[in-house]
Design a protein around this motif. Structure first.
Motif, PDB file in Angstrom:
ATOM      1  N   PHE A 121      27.151   8.204 -18.372  1.00  0.00           N
ATOM      2  CA  PHE A 121      28.405   7.983 -18.672  1.00  0.00           C
ATOM      3  C   PHE A 121      29.364   9.143 -18.149  1.00  0.00           C
ATOM      4  CE2 PHE A 121      32.612   8.297 -21.141  1.00  0.00           C
ATOM      5  CZ  PHE A 121      32.762   7.034 -21.314  1.00  0.00           C
ATOM      6  N   VAL A 180      34.616   1.820 -19.513  1.00  0.00           N
ATOM      7  CA  VAL A 180      34.956   1.902 -20.842  1.00  0.00           C
ATOM      8  C   VAL A 180      36.332   2.346 -20.941  1.00  0.00           C
ATOM      9  CG1 VAL A 180      34.339   2.801 -23.049  1.00  0.00           C
ATOM     10  CG2 VAL A 180      32.327   2.485 -21.274  1.00  0.00           C
ATOM     11  N   CYS A 189      36.393   1.951 -26.138  1.00  0.00           N
ATOM     12  CA  CYS A 189      36.052   3.093 -26.972  1.00  0.00           C
ATOM     13  C   CYS A 189      37.320   3.412 -27.969  1.00  0.00           C
ATOM     14  CB  CYS A 189      35.970   4.285 -26.161  1.00  0.00           C
ATOM     15  SG  CYS A 189      35.475   5.727 -27.032  1.00  0.00           S
ATOM     16  N   TYR A 236      28.439   4.072 -16.288  1.00  0.00           N
ATOM     17  CA  TYR A 236      29.645   3.976 -17.135  1.00  0.00           C
ATOM     18  C   TYR A 236      30.460   5.025 -16.669  1.00  0.00           C
ATOM     19  CZ  TYR A 236      26.315   1.403 -20.043  1.00  0.00           C
ATOM     20  OH  TYR A 236      25.344   0.478 -20.897  1.00  0.00           O
ATOM     21  N   MET A 286      34.387  -3.540 -22.222  1.00  0.00           N
ATOM     22  CA  MET A 286      34.164  -2.313 -23.338  1.00  0.00           C
ATOM     23  C   MET A 286      35.164  -1.567 -23.940  1.00  0.00           C
ATOM     24  SD  MET A 286      30.496  -0.186 -23.645  1.00  0.00           S
ATOM     25  CE  MET A 286      30.119   0.404 -25.199  1.00  0.00           C
ATOM     26  N   GLN A 335      30.256  -0.030 -15.296  1.00  0.00           N
ATOM     27  CA  GLN A 335      30.921  -0.639 -16.381  1.00  0.00           C
ATOM     28  C   GLN A 335      32.172   0.291 -16.896  1.00  0.00           C
ATOM     29  OE1 GLN A 335      29.279  -1.599 -20.355  1.00  0.00           O
ATOM     30  NE2 GLN A 335      30.254  -3.548 -20.191  1.00  0.00           N
ATOM     31  N   ALA A 380      32.643   1.248 -28.507  1.00  0.00           N
ATOM     32  CA  ALA A 380      32.041   2.223 -28.657  1.00  0.00           C
ATOM     33  C   ALA A 380      32.755   3.161 -29.723  1.00  0.00           C
ATOM     34  CB  ALA A 380      31.901   3.133 -27.382  1.00  0.00           C
ATOM     35  N   SER A 435      35.136   6.129 -17.995  1.00  0.00           N
ATOM     36  CA  SER A 435      36.091   5.974 -18.843  1.00  0.00           C
ATOM     37  C   SER A 435      37.432   5.856 -17.995  1.00  0.00           C
ATOM     38  CB  SER A 435      36.260   6.876 -20.022  1.00  0.00           C
ATOM     39  OG  SER A 435      36.673   8.320 -19.503  1.00  0.00           O
ATOM     40  N   ASP A 467      39.288   3.863 -22.857  1.00  0.00           N
ATOM     41  CA  ASP A 467      39.355   4.825 -24.126  1.00  0.00           C
ATOM     42  C   ASP A 467      40.924   4.405 -24.526  1.00  0.00           C
ATOM     43  OD1 ASP A 467      40.193   6.895 -25.578  1.00  0.00           O
ATOM     44  OD2 ASP A 467      38.679   8.288 -24.450  1.00  0.00           O
TER      45      ASP A 467
END
Length: 209
Positions: free
Chosen positions: A57, A107, A132, A80, A130, A105, A162, A82, A109
């Motif tokens: 990530f 993610v 976070c 991954y 997904m 993927q 997450a 962000s 935030d």
């Protein structure tokens, strides 16, 4: 429940040594934003050479230059990475399209999002898979208050979430039982431990129980 090791460090050698010590006992290895700026994307391959089977990530926090940043992540084969949820819908769509083509993927935030309920649903509708959520440190010991945003977002979107923010050996059992996050992001608890290997193994037992 997966454990994501957050390498929030300003020392590349220390980061690589930490991966060597505890990499086998975590599920995802995160290159923190500051470490990425310090070491450059080259650190991705260095970590991959130590733990070739662990997803990586990259905490890019993309908000500007979406196509360029997502293309960079595609080139280095990040699993991954962000993006800030406050980015524009147009930027988010561009990044998601590139990520999908390269089997990565994104993610999202939720830092600095004011109306997190509305924005989380918008993200889902844009194609997010997904999210976070960071613990609100002002909520003291109340788990439900500290992670209210997490609970609301999970209910609204039904997406994998997450969790990050001060998770340790004391709080993890309750978090696992009550909140059931898909991923817990843990940095300082491991990085600052007197015995990082023992600490990570103890966290692993809780996550797998």
């Amino acid at each position: 429940m997966k454990i994501q090791l957050a390498l929030d460090l300003l020392d590349e050698e220390q980061a690589l040594n930490m991966v060597k010590m505890v990499g086998d006992n975590v599920d995802i290895i995160e290159i923190g934003t500051s470490l990425l700026k310090l070491a450059g994307v080259q650190i991705i391959e260095k970590i991959r050479s130590i733990t070739p089977n662990k997803p990586i990530f990259v905490d890019m926090k993309i908000i500007d230059g979406p196509e360029r940043e997502a293309t960079l992540m595609a080139n280095v084969k990040a699993d991954y990475y962000s993006m800030l949820a406050v980015a524009t819908d147009t930027a988010i769509t561009k990044v998601l399209n590139i990520a999908q083509k390269h089997h990565a993927q994104v993610v999202f935030d939720m830092q600095s999002v004011t109306n997190y309920q509305e924005r989380s649903l918008q993200l889902k509708n844009l194609g997010a898979q997904m999210i976070c959520v960071h613990k609100n440190s002002d909520c003291g010991d109340s788990l439900n208050e500290a992670f209210k945003e997490f609970i609301d977002i999970k209910t609204i979107t039904q997406l994998p979430i997450a969790l990050a923010g001060g998770i340790n050996l004391t709080t993890l059992p309750e978090i696992k039982t009550q909140l059931k996050p898909e991923v817990v992001i843990i940095g300082g608890t491991i990085l600052k431990a007197e015995d990082p290997i023992a600490t990570t193994k103890a966290l692993r037992i809780i996550a797998d129980s």
